[in-house]
Design an enzyme around this catalytic site. Structure first.
Site, PDB file in Angstrom:
ATOM      1  N   LYS A 141       0.860  -1.182   0.118  1.00  0.00           N
ATOM      2  CA  LYS A 141       0.001  -0.036   0.015  1.00  0.00           C
ATOM      3  C   LYS A 141       0.848   1.241  -0.012  1.00  0.00           C
ATOM      4  CE  LYS A 141      -3.991   1.934   2.517  1.00  0.00           C
ATOM      5  NZ  LYS A 141      -4.868   1.996   3.629  1.00  0.00           N
ATOM      6  N   SER A 167      -9.977   2.288   2.663  1.00  0.00           N
ATOM      7  CA  SER A 167      -8.855   2.894   1.913  1.00  0.00           C
ATOM      8  C   SER A 167      -7.981   1.975   1.253  1.00  0.00           C
ATOM      9  CB  SER A 167      -8.092   3.822   2.740  1.00  0.00           C
ATOM     10  OG  SER A 167      -7.228   3.081   3.551  1.00  0.00           O
ATOM     11  N   SER A 211     -10.464  -0.183   6.810  1.00  0.00           N
ATOM     12  CA  SER A 211      -9.585   0.102   5.632  1.00  0.00           C
ATOM     13  C   SER A 211      -8.972  -1.089   5.009  1.00  0.00           C
ATOM     14  CB  SER A 211      -8.834   1.162   5.567  1.00  0.00           C
ATOM     15  OG  SER A 211      -9.271   2.307   5.508  1.00  0.00           O
TER      16      SER A 211
END
Ligand SMILES: [Mg+2]
Ligand SMILES: [Zn+2]
Lengths: 497, 489, 100
Positions: free
Chosen positions: B78, B155, B179
């Site tokens: 990420k 997210s 997330s």
């Protein structure tokens, strides 16, 4: 325990056009913890390094960086708190103080707001007036002591339209020591800072170096009619010498009085002290009212200190100025005044103890305070820069007590020592100052003086006061080197007294 | 040759162990998959050259018998984890050109265990969002599709989409309010947020410090266990890192859950919950019963207040954490007429709308006069939520809930009303507030053929039981649907 | 949410934008005030919770704060520190003038 009730001594009142005023002073002193590394990172705190050479990713506020507290700094804050006779808070916490500035990389300062590590305490302060006389003892309340990060340094003179930023200082641990508004004169304020400096130096928690900014004061000043309603205060930021503290207070108090007497009112604001002009002036007005949005720093955990840890530190605390002063008064039989001067800081008290060791304490005190401190003062030197070491001064005193020289000759030997001409023995030797104790040599001088003053000698029996005249003449003839006791004895014999 | 991207992480590690294929071959296959899936927009930055180099080195290490727990596995990271020498944007324009000189603790741990990093995965800007639509690099497209493009959740939308689309064997992610788990639910993948403090936060761009926690998104529960093992561990650089050993979680997968008590919180049965989610939850209860577990009704009375409390605490911390992005030392600088104007222009240009909105909420709730009413109260409500769970643990060992209140929705559908978007995290946010582990497991498809997840919540530091329960649920659900690879033309 | 009374007004938005160093166009002030009011109005349901005698949660983990030894173990990486700087000169960060 804000002593608002305390009214300044009448002699400290400031005359205005509408009558007398008194000044109310509180101080926030920032004392840099004498640690090797910063409060929340492992970079060095050394003074004077190349710009940005002592900056970690944490200090620079890089993304994802996290603080870890330096245990030594916690210890120093507790020790300082103990030295201020203050309450140590077993639970304390770090909060974020949020504001934007170029020397604040994280966009917040990690400080202690709601739960400081040290709570209320107090210290006793003995101010001295401009003539060097001691005034009344004043107790100054301590509001709190908290730990926080220092900011970086901005340099404005390397470019006309830009600022250069050096983050070396960023994150250095500071102890902010907040007093109560308990001071009533510039002398009290500077004596308070002097006392604080003495305490942190004795504890070794801060080096107290004001020139390097390692100890600096924010001064809160307001005025009121003696004993009347408190006025609005202004905060003068970062004043970094005792003299400037007094100057800033004097200036600011006058400014307030003039404004009020002219029918104006004081705006509560932050001001700067211009040490060149000796004035305070307003800081560029920030566009917003401050709203620091304090909240507990979620990157850190609360500090939970054990009472046993505090007790342990307390037991190991070095002797503090007040304790040394009391000891000097009882062990050396010194007056309060002498003891206070000699214990103003660790360097002074250590020096004196070296001089006094095995010698007459009162004589040692007189030479240390009178002659040495006087000479240092005249040449603008600090005690740690003295050309006459404690050992040298002690040896000089020894030469007086073993009758090698008289006290009078010793003054001139001291002057030469101070000018770097060597130690006492070297100077006495080189200048031929050794006291004459040889009875034969002195008899010759005595005889000569009596012969030259025959008339007086005849009157001496009726008027014994004339002995003094003859002693003076003999000493003069021997250039001060004749042993006064021998001179006295011989004169009494020869004059038939 | 078989398509090497079809393997699970565990299978791929086994294949390399047996010498069936090398890390270079495995990496190459995944690079090709990534190259044909640019339409998904899962990556912000790819690092294929470095990946092949890393794969080569991994193969050499393997030859010498040095085999880390994820040795030679091509994975995605990420773009919130700082990576030394590889651009790290946090999905924000303000860090568009930011190239860290340091490696986050999590990715450093994974590198030490043999990770081959394929690149940096797309995300909501600063991890603020539940649909990946707030990214400055454009939305990620969910590999699961129904006529129109769907969001992958957020997210960690890039992480979830990349794993679901077989672009990597697993990915790192972070979870502040859901997330990891909500995008896992939206993409038919497994995602676990471990106990707060399990993974170091050092070097991961902060959103809300007291809630942020890293974890993996993976194809299976066992893969998630392997990945979490490679990520977790005590770090003295993070004051909130837990100094506890990292257990062998892989070994927990498949353990019997006979006699275990599973709590079903009545407050999670919210008004308007879609029927297929209710049904999925019922299925989960039956599957766990069949596995020998005992189902107990429980109450978590303050559940309703978790989301509003979160929307005080998280923006407050974020408003402060994001103050460092001021254009002075790194990142975007947009010059203005003076210093304050430069700050404002930089931050206004650099941040997107949702980030700005949350900074302003955070600033508001911390400002003079509002602190007690909002921030302090929210932290007290948070304490009550913790209390709820503590009471629940007297009755049960784990808790079963749906992961998200809906299936993946269409791109652009929810951006209008922020509160409606925030409701996505209604089932996940409680564990962030309480610091507990939570895992999402794909458990079925809705009527439209879109994936839905179930969540297992465990006690602090009891990931063992969470993995065992998740693994039992996974076997029973037998979810093996995959999205059609429509992006391969 | 539209019929909610506004918790946040335009002046509040101006103030918090200034504190946050964000620029808000005059034309956006009202809609932002409405947005924030909607969110804060929804947050106000927290007032329903009885929090009497409840200690606020201040840290996510219940343990003693770890501490570092006072050792110089970092710094000396000026190039790294300055690497991403928008402007630097002679080892300094160069920023807009911070005094007049
Ligand atoms: Mg201050
Ligand atoms: Zn301060």
């Amino acid at each position: 325990m804000f002593t608002a009730e305390r009214v300044a001594d009448e002699k400290d009142w400031i005359k205005g056009e509408t009558g007398d005023w008194e000044v109310i002073i509180g101080l926030e002193v920032h004392a840099q913890v004498s640690s090797n590394s910063k409060l929340f990172s492992g970079s060095s705190t050394k003074y004077g390094a190349e710009p940005n050479s002592q900056v970690s990713l944490v200090d620079a506020g890089m993304p994802g960086m996290l603080p870890v507290v330096n245990e030594y700094c916690i210890e120093q804050a507790i020790k300082t708190g103990l030295g201020l006779n203050a309450k140590i808070n077993l639970y304390s916490r770090f909060d974020r103080k949020n504001y934007f500035y170029v020397d604040l990389p994280q966009g917040y300062q990690i400080s202690q707001f709601e739960h400081p590590i040290v709570g209320e305490g107090n210290i006793e302060v003995l101010p001295i007036d401009s003539d060097g006389n001691t005034m009344d003892l004043v107790t100054v309340g301590i509001e709190r002591l908290h730990l926080e990060q220092d900011a970086g340094k901005s340099v404005h003179d390397l470019s006309p339209d830009e600022t250069y930023v050096d983050l070396n200082r960023c994150g250095v641990a500071l102890m902010e020591i907040v007093s109560k508004p308990d001071m009533r004169s510039p002398e009290e304020a500077s004596a308070y800072v002097d006392k604080l400096r003495g305490i942190v130096r004795a504890l070794g928690t801060c080096d107290g170096d004001m020139e390097k900014g390692n100890l600096r004061a924010d001064v809160n000043v307001s005025v009121r009619k003696p004993g009347g309603e408190l006025g609005t205060r202004c905060e003068i930021k970062n004043v970094n010498s005792m003299r400037f503290i007094r100057q800033a207070i004097n200036y600011e108090a006058r400014r307030h009085i003039e404004i009020i007497e002219a029918g104006g009112s004081i705006d509560q604001e932050t001001r700067l002290f211009d040490s060149i002009k000796g004035e305070t002036r307003t800081m560029r007005s920030k566009e917003d009212a401050h709203d620091y949005r304090y909240f507990p720093d979620p990157d850190l955990l609360p500090l939970n200190i054990e009472q046993s840890y505090v007790d342990d530190l307390k037991a190991k605390l070095p002797e503090l100025p007040d304790a040394i002063k009391n000891r000097f008064m009882s062990d050396y039989n010194l007056s309060e005044y002498d003891a206070r001067i000699l214990t103003a800081d660790k360097i002074k008290s250590d020096f004196y103890e070296l001089v006094a060791n095995g010698r007459d304490a009162k004589i040692a005190a007189n030479w240390t305070m009178g002659d040495l401190f006087g000479a240092l003062n005249k040449s603008g030197l600090e005690l740690n820069e003295t050309p006459v070491s404690a050992k040298m001064l002690g040896e000089l005193i020894d030469r007086i007590s073993d009758n090698t020289i008289s006290g009078k000759i010793a003054k001139s030997v001291f002057e030469r020592m101070f000018n770097g001409e060597g130690n006492a023995d070297e100077i006495i030797e080189a200048q031929g100052l050794k006291q004459v104790t040889d009875v034969g040599a002195i008899t010759a001088i005595v005889d000569e003086v009596i012969a030259n003053n025959n008339e007086q000698a005849q009157k001496a029996v009726e008027n014994p006061k004339l002995l003094g005249f003859f002693v003076g003449q003999v000493m003069k003839a021997s250039q001060g080197k004749a042993n006064p006791q021998v001179v006295n004895q011989l004169l009494r014999e020869k004059l038939g007294l | 040759m078989t398509d090497l991207t079809k393997y699970t992480l565990d299978e791929a590690l086994g294949g390399m162990n047996k010498g069936d294929f090398t890390s270079v071959e495995l990496t190459q296959a995944h690079i090709s998959a990534c190259e044909s899936a640019t339409e998904l927009n899962a990556f912000v930055t790819t690092s294929f050259e470095q990946a092949l180099e890393a794969a080569k080195n991994s193969d050499l290490r393997r030859a010498k018998g040095e085999i880390g727990i994820i040795e030679g596995a091509p994975l995605g990271v990420k773009d919130l984890f700082c990576t030394d020498g590889v651009k790290t944007t946090a999905g924000s324009n303000i860090l568009d050109q930011f190239e860290p000189t340091y490696e986050s603790a999590v990715t450093a741990n994974m590198n030490a265990q043999g990770m081959v990093m394929l690149g940096k995965l797309n995300l909501d800007e600063f991890a603020m969002g539940s649909s990946n639509e707030t990214s400055a690099y454009g939305p990620v497209i969910n590999p699961w599709r129904k006529e129109e493009n769907l969001v992958p959740g957020g997210s960690s939308g890039g992480s979830a989409a990349a794993v679901a689309a077989d672009l990597c064997l697993g990915a790192t992610a972070t979870d502040t309010g859901g997330s990891i788990r909500q995008p896992a639910s939206f993409t038919g993948t497994v995602g676990i947020k471990p106990t707060y403090g399990r993974c170091s936060r050092w070097g991961t761009v902060a959103f809300a410090s007291s809630l942020d926690q890293a974890g993996p998104i993976a194809k299976t529960v066992k893969d998630a266990a392997i990945l979490l093992q490679s990520m977790a561990g005590y770090d003295e650089k993070d004051s909130t890192s837990l100094n506890v050993p990292v257990p062998d979680w892989k070994a927990s997968c498949g353990k019997s859950i006979k006699g275990q008590k599973i709590g079903i919180p009545k407050e999670y049965m919210i008004d308007g919950m879609p029927d297929d989610i209710k049904k999925l939850w019922d299925n989960g209860i039956e599957w766990l019963k069949d596995s020998g577990a005992e189902i107990v009704p429980i109450s978590l009375p303050h559940t309703k207040y978790a989301l509003p409390a979160y929307y005080v605490v998280a923006p407050a911390e974020a408003s402060s954490n994001l103050a460092r992005y001021d254009g002075m030392r790194y990142g975007l600088r947009t010059n203005g007429s003076d210093l304050n104007d430069t700050y404002a222009r930089t931050r206004t240009m650099g941040f997107g709308d949702e980030v700005k909105r949350r900074i302003m909420i955070g600033t508001y709730v911390l400002s003079a006069g509002y602190y007690d009413a909002y921030y302090l109260r929210a932290q007290k409500v948070r304490a009550r939520i913790v209390e709820d769970f503590e009471n629940a643990w007297y009755k049960c060992d784990t808790i079963l809930t749906p992961t998200a209140p809906s299936a993946p929705f269409a791109l652009g559908r929810k951006v209008v009303d922020p509160v409606e978007m925030y409701l996505n995290d209604i089932f996940t946010v409680t564990t962030n507030l309480a610091g507990l582990p939570g895992i999402s497991i794909p458990a079925g498809l809705n009527a439209d053929g879109l994936p839905l997840g179930l969540q297992i919540i465990g006690k602090a530091l009891d990931e063992d039981t969470v993995f065992a329960t998740a693994s039992a649920l996974e076997s029973a659900a037998d979810f093996n649907s995959k999205p059609a690879k429509w992006w391969i033309k | 949410m539209s019929n909610q009374k506004n918790v946040v007004n335009v002046e509040d938005v101006k103030k918090i934008a200034r504190l946050s160093r964000l620029h808000v166009e005059d034309t956006e002030l009202q809609s932002l005030a409405d947005d924030l009011s909607g969110i804060l109005g929804w947050i106000e349901q927290l007032n329903e919770v009885d929090v009497d005698k409840v200690k606020p949660m201040t840290s996510a983990v219940a343990m003693k704060s770890p501490m570092r030894k006072d050792i110089v173990s970092d710094g000396g990486k000026r190039d790294q520190i300055l690497k991403n700087a928008p402007k630097e000169d002679d080892g300094f960060f160069v920023v807009p003038r911070s005094v007049e």
